[in-house]
Design an enzyme around this catalytic site. Sequence first.
Site, short mmCIF file in Angstrom:
data_model
loop_
_atom_site.label_atom_id
_atom_site.label_comp_id
_atom_site.label_asym_id
_atom_site.label_seq_id
_atom_site.Cartn_x
_atom_site.Cartn_y
_atom_site.Cartn_z
CE LYS A 13 4.73 -0.99 -3.86
NZ LYS A 13 5.23 -2.22 -4.54
N GLY A 44 2.26 -3.01 -0.42
CA GLY A 44 2.46 -4.40 -0.76
C GLY A 44 3.91 -4.61 -1.16
CD GLU A 70 9.03 3.05 -5.74
OE1 GLU A 70 9.15 2.50 -4.63
OE2 GLU A 70 9.09 2.44 -6.84
CB CYS A 125 4.37 -16.99 -0.74
SG CYS A 125 5.21 -18.58 -0.58
ZN ZN Z 1 6.00 -19.30 -2.63
#
Ligand code: ZN
Length: 178
Positions: free
Chosen positions: A11, A5, A79, A167
């Site tokens: 993570k 991700g 990582e 996003c």
């Molecule tokens: Zn956004």
Amino acid sequence: EIVCGSMFSGKTEELLRRVKRARLARQPVQLFKPKVDDRYDAVKVVTHEGVNADALPVATSEELVGSVSPDTAVVGIDEVQFFDVSIVRAVEGLANRGVRVIAAGLDQDYEGHPFGPVPALMAIAEYVTKLHAVCARCGAEACRSQRLVAAEGQLFVGGSAAYEARCRACFVAEAVAG
Ligand code: ZN
């Protein structure tokens, strides 16, 4: 198992959660991280929330495989995107001899491109978990790591101040976007 991700998607937290459960089940666990990542601590795997666990820093996938004890049942790698593509055969070798391998890493770099060996690891894994962060701009589910400072190269390792989660709609592909 691959846990991937964007940055701030949890993570490392998820990797350490799985490692903790394996330890509770009394399974011998070893945790590794690439030597390139020295953001927080040379030995510990540290999440952005400060949760940590001892990890052995290794420079190459060969060093990682050579450091795995014969009785180790679970290998955690944080990582993982910073290893070169030889990590793919290395973890496949471990998995083929019965070791449970849990690798966590970024699936995309700061330009939104697939990151290093992670796409290949996702392809050969039995289980892929894709986590999402929260977009720093609009609060939607975030899948990208927006770099906020100018720097050269995919391997630039910055602290949380150098990146924010975005996003798809809020992400800007140029290197610097504030
Ligand atoms: Zn956004």
